[in-house]
Design a protein around this motif. Sequence first.
Motif, mmCIF file in Angstrom:
data_model
loop_
_atom_site.group_PDB
_atom_site.id
_atom_site.type_symbol
_atom_site.label_atom_id
_atom_site.label_comp_id
_atom_site.label_asym_id
_atom_site.label_seq_id
_atom_site.Cartn_x
_atom_site.Cartn_y
_atom_site.Cartn_z
ATOM 1 N N ARG A 1 0.820 -1.215 0.000
ATOM 2 C CA ARG A 1 0.000 0.000 0.000
ATOM 3 C C ARG A 1 0.851 1.260 0.000
ATOM 4 N NH1 ARG A 1 -4.356 -2.605 3.895
ATOM 5 N NH2 ARG A 1 -5.731 -3.405 2.278
ATOM 6 N N ASP B 1 -8.220 0.020 -4.538
ATOM 7 C CA ASP B 1 -6.940 -0.409 -3.981
ATOM 8 C C ASP B 1 -6.501 -1.713 -4.648
ATOM 9 O OD1 ASP B 1 -4.709 -0.809 -2.439
ATOM 10 O OD2 ASP B 1 -5.819 -1.313 -0.610
ATOM 11 N N SER C 1 -3.432 -2.959 -4.313
ATOM 12 C CA SER C 1 -2.308 -3.556 -3.585
ATOM 13 C C SER C 1 -2.561 -5.005 -3.158
ATOM 14 C CB SER C 1 -1.913 -2.694 -2.391
ATOM 15 O OG SER C 1 -2.981 -2.540 -1.495
#
Length: 88
Positions: free
Chosen positions: A52, A63, A65
């Motif tokens: 992240r 996101d 990640s």
Amino acid sequence: MYLVAVIISKAISIYSWILMIYVLMSWVPSIQNSQIGYLFARVCEPYLSPFRRFIPPLGGVLDLSPVIAFLVLQFASRGIIQILLTFG
């Protein structure tokens, strides 16, 4: 060494499932803020946080990640197992 490779493979598989559940829990805030959510966070966040830091969310919302973290975990798993089976 085959037994060690099997154990590592199973452990990484279990951890991958834990990560998957944790990511899915992020869609339901009431579960994420429960005791089980905090437990999963304590197990998963140390692994996810480096990703992240280097991979910003797309559009400030999405996101990616965890996807990269899964890929790295799978490549590492395959590499470790291959090394153990080759040299063990």
